[in-house]
Design an enzyme around this catalytic site. Structure first.
Site, short mmCIF file in Angstrom:
data_model
loop_
_atom_site.label_atom_id
_atom_site.label_comp_id
_atom_site.label_asym_id
_atom_site.label_seq_id
_atom_site.Cartn_x
_atom_site.Cartn_y
_atom_site.Cartn_z
N GLU A 92 26.46 9.75 52.78
CA GLU A 92 25.27 10.61 52.83
C GLU A 92 24.50 10.41 54.14
O GLU A 92 23.79 11.30 54.59
CB GLU A 92 24.35 10.32 51.64
N CYS A 128 35.21 9.26 42.50
CA CYS A 128 33.93 9.82 42.95
C CYS A 128 34.26 10.92 43.95
O CYS A 128 35.12 10.73 44.82
CB CYS A 128 33.08 8.74 43.61
N THR A 129 33.58 12.07 43.85
CA THR A 129 33.93 13.20 44.72
C THR A 129 33.55 12.97 46.17
O THR A 129 34.00 13.71 47.05
CB THR A 129 33.29 14.51 44.21
N HIS A 130 32.74 11.96 46.45
CA HIS A 130 32.46 11.61 47.84
C HIS A 130 33.68 10.95 48.50
O HIS A 130 33.89 11.05 49.71
CB HIS A 130 31.29 10.61 47.94
N ASP A 179 26.46 18.46 42.56
CA ASP A 179 26.82 17.05 42.74
C ASP A 179 25.58 16.27 43.18
O ASP A 179 24.59 16.86 43.63
CB ASP A 179 27.93 16.90 43.79
N SER A 180 25.67 14.97 43.08
CA SER A 180 24.59 14.09 43.52
C SER A 180 24.65 13.94 45.04
O SER A 180 24.60 12.83 45.56
CB SER A 180 24.74 12.71 42.88
N CYS A 210 30.90 15.99 39.98
CA CYS A 210 30.42 14.61 40.06
C CYS A 210 31.02 13.86 38.87
O CYS A 210 30.79 14.26 37.72
CB CYS A 210 28.89 14.60 39.99
N TYR A 230 24.22 9.07 41.82
CA TYR A 230 23.96 9.04 40.39
C TYR A 230 24.54 7.78 39.74
O TYR A 230 24.06 7.34 38.71
CB TYR A 230 24.60 10.27 39.71
#
Length: 263
Positions: free
Chosen positions: A152, A184-186, A11-12, A74, A43
Site C-alpha cells: 500500500e 491475500c489478493t495483495h 478490497d481492503s 479480499c 483487514y
C-alpha cells in the site's frame, strides 16, 4: 436480456486489483466499479466485527452505485463476512479464499505453504477448508505481517519487503514445500520477488483466474451479462491517495478513472 450495470468489487486496498485484472480480461464487455478501502487496510489485523462492518459499508456503496453482482476481492472479508453478506443483501456475491484444494491435489512432497493475513488464517471458513482438504498433508501457515502495508505504501521492491519475504518463506522451504498458496489478493504483486526466493521447484498458486471464471459463471446463471455493444467503463474509488492506485495500475492499457472519496 442484457444488463449493462457494473460488476462491483471491493478490497481492503489495492490488492484486489489483481482480481480486477482477471475479471477485466475474461469479461471485456463488462463495466466494473472498484472500491479500495485503503484507510482501513489491512483487514487481516482487524477484529471479525470490524471486518464485517467494513464489508457491509462497502457493499452498500457498491449497490448504491448500481452494481449487479459483488466480488469480495479480499480473502479476509470473504472468510469472515460473506455468509452474512449473502443473507443480508439480495444480489449475487463471489468470494475468494486461499486455493488450498488445488495445492493439496498437486503436491508431490505432501507439504504446502500458505501465506495469508492473520484474519484469514484464524477464520472458521479457513479452518473448515483446511480440515477438509489436507488430512495427509503437512501445512505450514505463515501470517504475512507487514506485507500489505508495504504494498500500500508503494514499497513493492524495497529491501524491507525482500527481508520480510525471506523471513517468511525460508522456514517453508526447510519443510520441503512444493506449493505456495497466496492467501491475500495483495500478494500476487509479490510473485516476482517470491520466485527469486523459492526458485523453480515451488508452484505459486493464487485464486485470481478462478474468481474471474466464477464471476462469469454466475453472471450467465442469473442472466446478468452485458450483451450490448457499448464501451465498458472502469471506475476506481479510493479513500486514500489516488497515486497508490495509479502506481499499481500503471501498466493497464484500458481507459479507467480514479476518484478519491470518503466511505
Amino acid at each position: 436480456m442484457s444488463n449493462k450495470h457494473p460488476i462491483g468489487i471491493f478490497d481492503s486496498g489495492i490488492g484486489g486489483t489483481s482480481i480486477w485484472r482477471e475479471i477485466a480480461s475474461l469479461l471485456p464487455n463488462e463495466s466494473t466499479l472498484y472500491l479500495s478501502d485503503s484507510i482501513n487496510a489491512p483487514y487481516g489485523e482487524k477484529s471479525p466485527e470490524k471486518i464485517l462492518e467494513f464489508s457491509v459499508k462497502n457493499t452498500e456503496l457498491l449497490l448504491e452505485k448500481g452494481s449487479k453482482i459483488i466480488v469480495v476481492a479480499c480473502n479476509t472479508a470473504t472468510t469472515n463476512a460473506i455468509k452474512i453478506l449473502r443473507n443480508t443483501f439480495d444480489v449475487p456475491f463471489i468470494g475468494i479464499e486461499p486455493a488450498i484444494k488445488p495445492a493439496a491435489l498437486q503436491t508431490k512432497t505432501k507439504s504446502i505453504g500458505i501465506l495469508a493475513t492473520k484474519g484469514t488464517l484464524s477464520s472458521a471458513l479457513f479452518s473448515e477448508t483446511l480440515k477438509k482438504n489436507t488430512t495427509d498433508i503437512t501445512v505450514i501457515e505463515q501470517v504475512g505481517k507487514g506485507l500489505v502495508e508495504l504494498i500500500e505504501s508503494g514499497k513493492l521492491y524495497s529491501n524491507e519487503m525482500t527481508s520480510l519475504l525471506t523471513k517468511y518463506l525460508n522456514p517453508m522451504l526447510e519443510k520441503n514445500i512444493d506449493s505456495l498458496v497466496l492467501g491475500c489478493t495483495h500478494y500476487p504483486y509479490l510473485i516476482p520477488q517470491i520466485k527469486t526466493i523459492v526458485g523453480q521447484k515451488v508452484t505459486i498458486i493464487d485464486s485470481g483466474l478462478a474468481v474471474a471464471k466464477q464471476t462469469k459463471s454466475i453472471l450467465e446463471k442469473f442472466e446478468l451479462c452485458n450483451t450490448l455493444s457499448i464501451v465498458p467503463t472502469y471506475k476506481f474509488y479510493t479513500n486514500s491517495k489516488k497515486s497508490v492506485l495509479k502506481n499499481i495500475l500503471k501498466d493497464v492499457e484500458l481507459d479507467y478513472t480514479i476518484k478519491k472519496r470518503k466511505f
